[in-house]
Design a protein around this motif. Structure first.
Motif, PDB file in Angstrom:
ATOM      1  N   THR A  15       0.860  -1.177   0.000  1.00 45.95           N
ATOM      2  CA  THR A  15       0.000   0.000   0.000  1.00 45.95           C
ATOM      3  C   THR A  15       0.898   1.229   0.000  1.00 45.95           C
ATOM      4  O   THR A  15       2.047   1.176   0.462  1.00 45.95           O
ATOM      5  N   ARG A  16       0.338   2.302  -0.500  1.00 46.43           N
ATOM      6  CA  ARG A  16       1.112   3.538  -0.610  1.00 46.43           C
ATOM      7  C   ARG A  16       0.246   4.674  -0.079  1.00 46.43           C
ATOM      8  O   ARG A  16      -0.948   4.713  -0.312  1.00 46.43           O
ATOM      9  N   ARG A  17       0.890   5.560   0.622  1.00 43.88           N
ATOM     10  CA  ARG A  17       0.202   6.782   1.027  1.00 43.88           C
ATOM     11  C   ARG A  17       1.191   7.928   0.941  1.00 43.88           C
ATOM     12  O   ARG A  17       2.396   7.745   1.078  1.00 43.88           O
ATOM     13  N   LYS A  18       0.640   9.083   0.688  1.00 44.88           N
ATOM     14  CA  LYS A  18       1.472  10.271   0.542  1.00 44.88           C
ATOM     15  C   LYS A  18       1.441  11.048   1.841  1.00 44.88           C
ATOM     16  O   LYS A  18       0.381  11.277   2.421  1.00 44.88           O
ATOM     17  N   GLU A  19       2.620  11.427   2.301  1.00 49.73           N
ATOM     18  CA  GLU A  19       2.746  12.245   3.503  1.00 49.73           C
ATOM     19  C   GLU A  19       3.599  13.456   3.135  1.00 49.73           C
ATOM     20  O   GLU A  19       4.829  13.352   3.070  1.00 49.73           O
ATOM     21  N   GLY A  20       2.935  14.548   2.830  1.00 51.84           N
ATOM     22  CA  GLY A  20       3.655  15.720   2.332  1.00 51.84           C
ATOM     23  C   GLY A  20       4.267  15.395   0.977  1.00 51.84           C
ATOM     24  O   GLY A  20       3.571  14.966   0.058  1.00 51.84           O
ATOM     25  N   LYS A  21       5.576  15.545   0.879  1.00 60.13           N
ATOM     26  CA  LYS A  21       6.231  15.219  -0.385  1.00 60.13           C
ATOM     27  C   LYS A  21       6.786  13.792  -0.413  1.00 60.13           C
ATOM     28  O   LYS A  21       7.397  13.384  -1.393  1.00 60.13           O
ATOM     29  N   TRP A  22       6.571  13.034   0.630  1.00 59.01           N
ATOM     30  CA  TRP A  22       7.100  11.675   0.733  1.00 59.01           C
ATOM     31  C   TRP A  22       6.012  10.640   0.461  1.00 59.01           C
ATOM     32  O   TRP A  22       4.860  10.834   0.813  1.00 59.01           O
ATOM     33  N   ARG A  23       6.408   9.537  -0.127  1.00 54.92           N
ATOM     34  CA  ARG A  23       5.500   8.402  -0.324  1.00 54.92           C
ATOM     35  C   ARG A  23       5.939   7.279   0.608  1.00 54.92           C
ATOM     36  O   ARG A  23       7.100   6.873   0.595  1.00 54.92           O
ATOM     37  N   MET A  24       4.994   6.808   1.365  1.00 53.83           N
ATOM     38  CA  MET A  24       5.268   5.772   2.359  1.00 53.83           C
ATOM     39  C   MET A  24       4.642   4.458   1.891  1.00 53.83           C
ATOM     40  O   MET A  24       3.516   4.441   1.388  1.00 53.83           O
ATOM     41  N   TYR A  25       5.357   3.350   2.096  1.00 53.15           N
ATOM     42  CA  TYR A  25       4.912   2.037   1.630  1.00 53.15           C
ATOM     43  C   TYR A  25       4.888   1.045   2.780  1.00 53.15           C
ATOM     44  O   TYR A  25       5.685   1.126   3.709  1.00 53.15           O
TER      45      TYR A  25
END
Length: 131
Positions: free
Chosen positions: A102-112
């Motif tokens: 899964t991926r989510r965006k946190e500001g300019k970062w993408r977290m997996y």
């Protein structure tokens, strides 16, 4: 020799004889078997297995799985993989499409994060090594 002729020989060897009715019955049983393993589940499973069939993608899923419930940013994966950032991005897209991360965006970062499905597949693989 056609596949039907081969099947007829096999049925005759197994049963002692093979009539047209015996052959038709066995073909019907085999068709039911074929239908039971086809469909959308088969396509989804093939997509999953294809996604894991590349060293970079497999290693990413393994790292996310090992991170337990922690998410990892692309910037954390990059120093660990000997491929370009664009290759990592492409790999993560394929893994996301296959339902393994899964991926989510946190500001300019993408977290997996690894999905429960990815975790289950990896646990099954780990368990199969001891068989």
């Amino acid at each position: 020799m056609s596949s039907t002729e081969r099947l007829q020989r096999y049925v005759a060897d197994e049963c002692g004889s093979c009539t047209d009715e015996d052959l038709a019955g066995r073909l019907a049983e085999l068709q039911e078997l074929n239908e039971s393993v086809g469909g959308s589940d088969l396509e989804t499973d093939i997509e999953l297995l294809s996604a894991l069939g590349n060293e970079t993608r497999y290693k990413i899923v393994r790292m996310l799985h090992a991170a337990d419930d922690d998410e990892l940013c692309v910037c954390e994966l990059s120093p660990l993989l000997d491929v370009s950032d664009s290759a990592i991005s492409h790999a993560l897209s394929q893994l996301t499409d296959a339902g393994l991360v899964t991926r989510r965006k946190e500001g300019k970062w993408r977290m997996y994060r690894a999905t429960p499905r990815a975790n289950a597949v990896l646990v099954a693989l780990d368990g199969s090594r001891s068989l």
